[in-house]
Design a protein around this motif. Structure first.
Motif, short mmCIF file in Angstrom:
data_model
loop_
_atom_site.label_atom_id
_atom_site.label_comp_id
_atom_site.label_asym_id
_atom_site.label_seq_id
_atom_site.Cartn_x
_atom_site.Cartn_y
_atom_site.Cartn_z
N GLY A 288 21.72 25.62 58.22
CA GLY A 288 20.49 25.05 58.76
C GLY A 288 19.35 24.97 57.77
O GLY A 288 18.28 24.47 58.12
N MET A 289 19.53 25.45 56.55
CA MET A 289 18.45 25.37 55.58
C MET A 289 18.28 23.93 55.10
O MET A 289 19.20 23.11 55.24
CB MET A 289 18.73 26.28 54.38
CG MET A 289 19.84 25.83 53.46
SD MET A 289 19.93 26.83 51.95
CE MET A 289 20.26 28.45 52.62
N PRO A 290 17.12 23.56 54.56
CA PRO A 290 16.92 22.20 54.05
C PRO A 290 17.99 21.82 53.04
O PRO A 290 18.44 22.65 52.24
CB PRO A 290 15.54 22.27 53.39
CG PRO A 290 14.83 23.37 54.12
CD PRO A 290 15.89 24.38 54.45
N ILE A 291 18.40 20.54 53.09
CA ILE A 291 19.49 20.06 52.26
C ILE A 291 19.22 20.31 50.77
O ILE A 291 20.11 20.74 50.03
CB ILE A 291 19.73 18.56 52.50
CG1 ILE A 291 20.14 18.30 53.95
CG2 ILE A 291 20.80 18.02 51.56
CD1 ILE A 291 21.43 18.94 54.36
N ALA A 292 17.99 20.04 50.33
CA ALA A 292 17.66 20.19 48.91
C ALA A 292 17.87 21.63 48.45
O ALA A 292 18.41 21.88 47.36
CB ALA A 292 16.22 19.76 48.65
N PHE A 293 17.47 22.61 49.29
CA PHE A 293 17.62 24.02 48.92
C PHE A 293 19.10 24.42 48.93
O PHE A 293 19.54 25.20 48.08
CB PHE A 293 16.82 24.90 49.86
CG PHE A 293 15.34 24.68 49.79
CD1 PHE A 293 14.75 24.16 48.64
CD2 PHE A 293 14.51 24.98 50.86
CE1 PHE A 293 13.38 23.96 48.56
CE2 PHE A 293 13.15 24.77 50.79
CZ PHE A 293 12.58 24.25 49.63
N ALA A 294 19.86 23.90 49.90
CA ALA A 294 21.29 24.19 49.96
C ALA A 294 21.98 23.68 48.70
O ALA A 294 22.85 24.35 48.12
CB ALA A 294 21.90 23.56 51.20
N LEU A 295 21.60 22.48 48.26
CA LEU A 295 22.17 21.93 47.04
C LEU A 295 21.76 22.74 45.81
O LEU A 295 22.56 22.94 44.89
CB LEU A 295 21.74 20.46 46.87
CG LEU A 295 22.34 19.47 47.85
CD1 LEU A 295 21.65 18.12 47.74
CD2 LEU A 295 23.84 19.31 47.59
N ALA A 296 20.51 23.21 45.80
CA ALA A 296 20.03 24.00 44.66
C ALA A 296 20.82 25.30 44.54
O ALA A 296 21.26 25.66 43.44
CB ALA A 296 18.54 24.31 44.83
N ILE A 297 21.03 25.98 45.66
CA ILE A 297 21.78 27.24 45.63
C ILE A 297 23.24 26.98 45.22
O ILE A 297 23.83 27.74 44.43
CB ILE A 297 21.71 27.94 46.99
CG1 ILE A 297 20.26 28.35 47.30
CG2 ILE A 297 22.63 29.15 47.04
CD1 ILE A 297 20.06 28.90 48.69
N THR A 298 23.81 25.89 45.76
CA THR A 298 25.18 25.53 45.37
C THR A 298 25.28 25.27 43.88
O THR A 298 26.24 25.70 43.22
CB THR A 298 25.64 24.28 46.16
OG1 THR A 298 25.54 24.52 47.55
CG2 THR A 298 27.08 23.93 45.81
N ALA A 299 24.29 24.56 43.35
CA ALA A 299 24.29 24.25 41.92
C ALA A 299 24.19 25.51 41.08
O ALA A 299 24.92 25.69 40.08
CB ALA A 299 23.13 23.30 41.59
N ILE A 300 23.31 26.43 41.47
CA ILE A 300 23.13 27.69 40.73
C ILE A 300 24.42 28.51 40.75
O ILE A 300 24.88 29.02 39.71
CB ILE A 300 21.96 28.49 41.31
CG1 ILE A 300 20.64 27.78 41.03
CG2 ILE A 300 21.92 29.90 40.73
CD1 ILE A 300 19.43 28.38 41.73
N ILE A 301 25.01 28.66 41.94
CA ILE A 301 26.25 29.44 42.05
C ILE A 301 27.37 28.79 41.23
O ILE A 301 28.15 29.48 40.56
CB ILE A 301 26.67 29.56 43.53
CG1 ILE A 301 25.65 30.39 44.31
CG2 ILE A 301 28.06 30.18 43.65
CD1 ILE A 301 25.92 30.47 45.81
N SER A 302 27.44 27.47 41.25
CA SER A 302 28.48 26.75 40.51
C SER A 302 28.35 26.98 39.01
O SER A 302 29.35 27.21 38.32
CB SER A 302 28.41 25.25 40.82
OG SER A 302 28.59 25.00 42.20
#
Length: 449
Positions: free
Chosen positions: A21-35
């Motif tokens: 449920g978090m904003p899409i941009a933040f979800a993508l940012a966290i995914t990018a960092i973890i990746s």
């Protein structure tokens, strides 16, 4: 660990964050960092900042906030009412004509804004109350607006096509040209469905055992004289000239998409100031703030999606996926059907901007390997994204309509919009059988596909 397994891990991480449920941009940012940390290592983490900067350091992206500003300027003026009234004057005596005029107004407004929610909101504020007064059911009224609003991401200028062009390294001008014929055809298909639905509703209401539809009352067609019709047409002529001016400087090679967008903003401000009584200071500030918020959201999604795409490319996920599909020797149209189904499912949960930026680098090598035209594919993807705008649970246009028509149950809006998903599916089938409907104009204007 294979590249496809690594890609699947990134996908799972992203989907878990999206569903949180978090904003899409933040979800993508966290995914990018973890990746980056997981597959490139902590020693390479400084690359994250460089990749974010490089993804936004593109002159072509400047077109996005400019086209968003152009749309918001129109949305804040009386432009939407003028467009709707012109359509009403010519179609009010046709069965379902008022709903058709809403779709036609949406198509013109879409050509001015490139934004589906902006189109649905601007036309809906005017059209929904008018249709309610004229006896249209809430299903017909809200369904037409929700579907008409989807044209905003297809008819140029389109933010979605701009992002696809940048991600796929394809000509934005050719993509814009490729969206024109499908935009016109789908507009006509929407109007045909409105006529059919209006007839079916009329027959249903005549049955003795029929239950009343929400918001239906006796229909009274407003009469317009021929002089009034031509006057209404003259009022919207500047809109047509504006669209022509923006597309002319783009297709003739006089300006880049970003420069053409800047021309559009200047012309819109002049047009609103001279012909439509301008915007008051408070309204102008509101428009600028909305533009800043929307543009920032789009660019954040673009930046973090691009980082994920770089990581996937470094892991050779797109290349290995393309090789896997070609080695399977499956009919390429079977692959295309699967791709469209996957995109449709993604569209149920994610906005078009994030989907296009994320999947294009992954799918493009496969599409080219299968012999599909990348310009054609970009338009097909965009039509597919239109479905996501009117399908729950994240159908943005549905909630825009609920916001401007709070008295209409969401169920009625959903029932009214659902048939248009089928219309869009038919459109994808049509342009798959006749791809020239998409590729003809780009080839004519640019001498290539």
């Amino acid at each position: 660990m294979s590249s496809l397994t690594q890609g699947a891990i990134i996908l799972v991480i992203a989907m878990v964050l999206f569903l949180s449920g978090m904003p899409i941009a933040f979800a993508l940012a966290i995914t990018a960092i973890i990746s980056v940390l997981l597959f490139l290592g902590t020693a390479q983490f400084d690359l994250f900042g460089m990749m974010v900067f490089d993804s936004l350091n593109d002159f072509g992206l400047l077109a996005i906030p400019l086209f968003v500003l152009m749309g918001n300027l129109f949305g804040g003026s009386t432009a939407s009412r003028q467009l709707f009234e012109a359509g009403e004057a010519w179609l009010s005596r046709v069965k379902g004509g008022l709903a058709m005029s809403s779709v036609l107004a949406s198509s013109v407004f879409a050509a001015l804004t490139g934004s589906s929610p902006a189109t649905a909101a601007a036309i809906g504020r005017v059209a929904v109350p008018e249709m309610a007064q004229r006896g249209y059911s809430s299903r017909i009224a809200t369904g037409a607006i929700a579907a008409g609003g989807t044209l905003g991401i297809l008819i140029p200028p389109s933010v979605t096509l701009i992002l696809y062009g940048i991600a796929a390294e394809q000509s934005i001008g050719q993509l814009f040209a490729g969206g024109i014929v499908p935009g016109i055809v789908i507009t006509v298909m929407f109007c045909v469905w409105i006529f059919i639905a209006s007839r079916l509703e009329e027959r249903r209401s005549r049955r003795p055992d029929a239950l009343p539809l929400h918001g239906v009352k006796e229909y009274v067609a407003k009469h317009y004289t021929w002089p009034e019709r031509f006057v209404s047409l003259a009022k919207v002529l500047p809109f047509g000239l504006l669209v022509f001016a923006v597309l002319f400087v783009l297709y003739r090679g006089i300006a880049t998409p970003s420069e053409a967008a800047a021309v559009g903003v200047v012309l819109v401000m002049a047009l609103i100031g001279i012909g439509y009584r301008g915007l008051r200071g408070r309204d102008l500030i509101k428009v600028l703030l909305e533009t800043t918020n929307q543009s920032t959201m789009i660019l954040m999604i673009t930046a973090f999606s691009a980082v994920i795409a770089v990581v996937l490319s470094f892991l050779r996920v797109p290349q290995d996926l393309a090789a896997l599909v070609t080695e399977m020797e499956v009919n390429r149209w079977v692959v295309m059907i699967v791709i469209n189904v996957v995109l449709l499912v993604m569209g149920l949960f994610l906005p078009p901007v994030s989907i296009v930026v994320m999947v294009t680098p992954v799918l493009l090598p496969m599409i080219i390997a299968l012999g599909f035209d990348p310009i054609w594919f970009g338009v097909i993807v965009t039509i597919n994204m239109e479905m996501g705008l009117i399908t729950p649970p994240v159908g943005l246009n549905l909630f825009v309509l609920k916001g401007i028509a709070p008295h209409v149950p969401l169920k009625e809006i959903l029932i009214g919009a659902t048939p248009y998903v089928g219309v869009l599916a038919v459109a994808i089938l049509l342009f798959s059988v006749f791809p020239q409907g998409i590729t003809w104009l780009p080839q004519l204007l640019y001498g290539g596909g």
